[in-house]
Write an enzyme that holds these catalytic residues in place. Structure first.
Site, PDB file in Angstrom:
ATOM      1  N   HIS A  95       0.824  -1.215   0.000  1.00  0.00           N
ATOM      2  CA  HIS A  95       0.000   0.000   0.000  1.00  0.00           C
ATOM      3  C   HIS A  95       0.853   1.257   0.000  1.00  0.00           C
ATOM      4  O   HIS A  95       0.396   2.329  -0.378  1.00  0.00           O
ATOM      5  CB  HIS A  95      -0.910   0.037   1.229  1.00  0.00           C
ATOM      6  CG  HIS A  95      -1.698  -1.208   1.421  1.00  0.00           C
ATOM      7  ND1 HIS A  95      -2.634  -1.637   0.516  1.00  0.00           N
ATOM      8  CD2 HIS A  95      -1.687  -2.134   2.410  1.00  0.00           C
ATOM      9  CE1 HIS A  95      -3.180  -2.766   0.949  1.00  0.00           C
ATOM     10  NE2 HIS A  95      -2.609  -3.091   2.085  1.00  0.00           N
ATOM     11  N   HIS A 120       5.587   6.806   6.451  1.00  0.00           N
ATOM     12  CA  HIS A 120       5.249   6.268   5.131  1.00  0.00           C
ATOM     13  C   HIS A 120       4.707   7.387   4.251  1.00  0.00           C
ATOM     14  O   HIS A 120       4.569   8.527   4.717  1.00  0.00           O
ATOM     15  CB  HIS A 120       4.228   5.134   5.263  1.00  0.00           C
ATOM     16  CG  HIS A 120       2.926   5.607   5.820  1.00  0.00           C
ATOM     17  ND1 HIS A 120       2.624   5.542   7.159  1.00  0.00           N
ATOM     18  CD2 HIS A 120       1.863   6.203   5.228  1.00  0.00           C
ATOM     19  CE1 HIS A 120       1.427   6.075   7.353  1.00  0.00           C
ATOM     20  NE2 HIS A 120       0.938   6.486   6.203  1.00  0.00           N
ATOM     21  N   HIS A 122       2.163   8.813   0.748  1.00  0.00           N
ATOM     22  CA  HIS A 122       1.041   8.697  -0.187  1.00  0.00           C
ATOM     23  C   HIS A 122       1.404   9.565  -1.380  1.00  0.00           C
ATOM     24  O   HIS A 122       1.905  10.680  -1.201  1.00  0.00           O
ATOM     25  CB  HIS A 122      -0.246   9.186   0.466  1.00  0.00           C
ATOM     26  CG  HIS A 122      -0.582   8.455   1.739  1.00  0.00           C
ATOM     27  ND1 HIS A 122      -1.399   7.340   1.773  1.00  0.00           N
ATOM     28  CD2 HIS A 122      -0.199   8.669   3.029  1.00  0.00           C
ATOM     29  CE1 HIS A 122      -1.506   6.907   3.020  1.00  0.00           C
ATOM     30  NE2 HIS A 122      -0.781   7.701   3.804  1.00  0.00           N
ATOM     31  N   HIS A 146       3.525  10.714   6.303  1.00  0.00           N
ATOM     32  CA  HIS A 146       2.920  10.563   7.626  1.00  0.00           C
ATOM     33  C   HIS A 146       3.921   9.947   8.595  1.00  0.00           C
ATOM     34  O   HIS A 146       4.426   8.860   8.342  1.00  0.00           O
ATOM     35  CB  HIS A 146       1.682   9.654   7.539  1.00  0.00           C
ATOM     36  CG  HIS A 146       0.546  10.297   6.796  1.00  0.00           C
ATOM     37  ND1 HIS A 146      -0.449   9.576   6.191  1.00  0.00           N
ATOM     38  CD2 HIS A 146       0.265  11.616   6.580  1.00  0.00           C
ATOM     39  CE1 HIS A 146      -1.314  10.432   5.630  1.00  0.00           C
ATOM     40  NE2 HIS A 146      -0.887  11.662   5.845  1.00  0.00           N
ATOM     41  N   THR A 227      -6.035   6.713   7.693  1.00  0.00           N
ATOM     42  CA  THR A 227      -6.576   6.914   6.343  1.00  0.00           C
ATOM     43  C   THR A 227      -6.597   5.614   5.551  1.00  0.00           C
ATOM     44  O   THR A 227      -6.915   5.618   4.366  1.00  0.00           O
ATOM     45  CB  THR A 227      -5.768   7.981   5.566  1.00  0.00           C
ATOM     46  OG1 THR A 227      -4.441   7.471   5.335  1.00  0.00           O
ATOM     47  CG2 THR A 227      -5.690   9.289   6.330  1.00  0.00           C
ATOM     48  N   THR A 228      -6.243   4.535   6.197  1.00  0.00           N
ATOM     49  CA  THR A 228      -6.288   3.213   5.564  1.00  0.00           C
ATOM     50  C   THR A 228      -7.079   2.273   6.478  1.00  0.00           C
ATOM     51  O   THR A 228      -7.199   2.551   7.677  1.00  0.00           O
ATOM     52  CB  THR A 228      -4.872   2.632   5.394  1.00  0.00           C
ATOM     53  OG1 THR A 228      -4.228   2.592   6.677  1.00  0.00           O
ATOM     54  CG2 THR A 228      -4.035   3.466   4.441  1.00  0.00           C
TER      55      THR A 228
HETATM   56 ZN   LIG Z   1      -0.736   7.539   5.788  1.00  0.00          ZN
END
Ligand SMILES: [Zn+2]
Ligand SMILES: *[C@@H]1O[C@H](CO)[C@@H](O)[C@H](O)[C@H]1NC(C)=O
Ligand SMILES: *[C@@H]1O[C@H](CO)[C@@H](O)[C@H](O)[C@H]1NC(C)=O
Ligand SMILES: *[C@@H]1O[C@H](CO)[C@@H](O)[C@H](O)[C@H]1NC(C)=O
Length: 518
Positions: A95, A120, A122, A146, A227-228
């Site tokens: 992801h 991580h 996005h 993040h 958010t996941t």
């Molecule tokens: Zn995130």
């Protein structure tokens, strides 16, 4: 004989297999989710009901949501300057790509101690430089970082913290494309080693603070979620106002070089556009630590933490007709400027007395450095809305709640019923908590929960007044449990007034909560 027992054994095995198949039908598919297609974000709530629930992230930071809070202190990071002797694990989880962080890294200037766990990213696609999760007035940045921390003051590990309302604190950093960023190259140069899902490499540690923007004092602060999946609403968000910059080549190392599929899969699936779209604001506001030049962000807090606590105490224990006469605009601030005519009029004296006390105490109150008021929650200990699920405030675990709610819905519930029931159970609690910390406006649904503890007539009258007022203002249509239904509701509440807060309780408030059943 032998034949018979073999047959029996065979059937017994078959039966066991069937039970396993019936009992755990989701176990094989429950863990998969993606950013598009049939497992994309609109389908997450099927297996992860909180994703369809309250207080979700990301959100769009639009001007109407922002409230300037002069008490927000600069974010303080500790031990971010890691020694190159330390090794960090850089991995591809299908992801995103993630860098593990050591537990001596932590944040202060938040209500609890938060320990770093990982960071991580996005990002968008190779050609669409739009992949941030949070947006500013609708604008999406090319990417977002993040840095995830968990509340180590209260919980022993990130996995235990992640499903608690106060479990996580995440720093969000907008990433712009422009100049080359040497700090990002410390790990991006190893990205070829983790092209495929589940691959990992060890990289030498470095000064993680170099990944953050220079201005740690300018940020957006709000209450939100992962958010996941599983999207637990457990995150205290701090998103820095200023972006950091990476080069186009560095951006493309993320956007073109990675796959969400395993190395052995024959058709590689590119890993890009791994962002979630902005979510509903759910009565939340975004506190900002900076003031816009044009004053657009300069809207000050509507009611102070102390006033908010007193309003809640008033709803729980005070004279409800006073609330109706005088504090209606505090309850639902959107009604503020419209004239409100109450049917039943009492003298204003009590309220004036109350306001005087409030103001005096406020002047004497210690400045609150974080904008959070951790002790407030302790003063109002209440859980009338979800007591039926056997959860109280101290034991709020989203996984327990989900299990209890699922149990209560019975065997034939649908996914949508679980989503709705969880949302209903969680929203008033989150709204109240967030309201007391000045990060939400109070919602009618929450007021109704609080009023369940009150004698019927006054509570019904107030409920009707609020409903009418909000309908007049063409707010969102009222939910279920209107007037008459409210009288049928039963609730028990325990209210504890904190010793220090006790002095501040207005004279007309009763000392103890009433417990009653309809
Ligand atoms: Zn995130
Ligand atoms: C995901 O989106 C891309 C376009 O960005 C599209 O080509 C692809 O088919 C989508 N995948 C699925 C599973 O829908
Ligand atoms: C980080 O630590 C190294 C030693 O490990 C030191 O040389 C460097 O100056 C430090 N950087 C900052 C910004 O403090
Ligand atoms: C609900 O979960 C809590 C744990 O938070 C547990 O103690 C309680 O027994 C559960 N209640 C029901 C009705 O299942």
């Amino acid at each position: 004989m032998r034949k018979e027992s073999l047959a029996r054994y065979f059937y017994k095995m078959l039966f066991t297999q069937l039970i396993i198949l019936i009992a755990f039908p989701l176990s094989s598919t429950g863990g998969t989710w993606t950013y598009n297609g049939s497992e994309g974000e609109h389908h997450w709530s099927k297996h992860y009901p909180y994703c369809g629930g309250a207080f979700q992230s990301p959100i769009n930071f639009q001007p109407e949501l922002l409230r300037y809070d002069p008490d927000l202190l600069p974010v303080q990071v500790h031990n971010y300057n890691l020694s190159s002797k330390e090794q960090l694990t850089f991995s591809n989880n299908g992801h995103s790509v993630q860098l593990s962080l050591p537990s001596h890294m932590h944040l202060s200037s938040l209500p609890d101690q938060y320990t770093a766990a990982q960071l991580h990213f996005h990002w968008g696609s190779p050609h669409m430089l739009a992949g941030s999760e949070h947006t500013v007035s609708g604008r999406q940045f090319p990417a977002e970082m993040h840095v995830v921390h968990f509340n180590s003051g209260k919980y022993p590990s990130i996995s235990i913290a992640a499903d608690k309302a106060d479990g996580l604190a995440v720093l969000g950093v907008f990433i712009e494309v422009g100049e080359f960023n040497p700090a990002f190259d410390r790990f991006l140069k190893f990205v070829k080693g983790i092209k495929y899902r589940d691959q990992k490499v060890q990289v030498p540690a470095f000064n993680i603070q170099e990944l953050l923007p220079a201005h740690l004092e300018q940020y957006y602060r709000y209450d939100g979620s992962l958010t996941t999946p599983p999207c637990y609403p457990s995150v205290l968000w701090t998103v820095f106002r200023m972006p950091v910059t990476i080069s186009l080549t560095q951006y493309k190392a993320l956007a073109t070089g990675l796959f969400s599929s395993l190395a052995q899969e024959s058709v590689p699936v590119p890993l890009h556009r791994n962002y979630r779209k902005p979510q509903l604001t759910d009565n939340r506001v975004v506190l900002v630590s900076f003031q816009e030049v044009r004053g657009q962000h300069g809207r000050h807090l509507v009611a102070s933490p102390l006033q908010r606590r007193q309003i809640i105490q008033q709803l729980l224990m005070g004279d409800l007709s006073d609330v109706m006469d005088e504090s209606l605009h505090h309850l639902l601030p959107k009604l503020a400027r419209k004239p409100w005519v109450a049917k039943k009029r009492k003298t204003n004296q009590r309220y004036q007395h109350w306001s005087q006390i409030t103001e005096k105490k406020q002047r004497n109150q210690m400045p609150n450095p974080t904008g959070k008021t951790p002790s407030v929650w302790k003063t109002v200990h209440i859980s009338p809305c979800w007591q039926k699920y056997g959860i109280n405030e101290d034991s709020l675990s989203y996984t327990h709640l989900k299990n209890n709610v699922t149990l209560q819905l019975g065997r034939h519930h649908t996914d949508i019923q679980v989503v709705k029931a969880l949302r209903k159970a969680v929203f008033p609690e989150l709204n109240l908590r967030s309201y007391l910390n000045c990060k939400s406006d109070l919602d009618l649904q929450t007021i109704r929960c609080l009023l369940r503890t009150r004698p019927t007539d006054e509570a019904t009258e107030l409920d009707q007044a609020l409903t009418k007022a909000s309908q007049r203002q063409k707010l969102k249509p009222m939910a279920e449990n209107r007037g008459p239904a409210l009288t049928k509701l039963t609730g028990q509440t325990s209210v504890t007034i904190h010793k220090n807060a006790h002095n501040m309780v207005p004279a007309n408030l009763k000392e103890h909560a009433t417990e009653w059943e309809d």
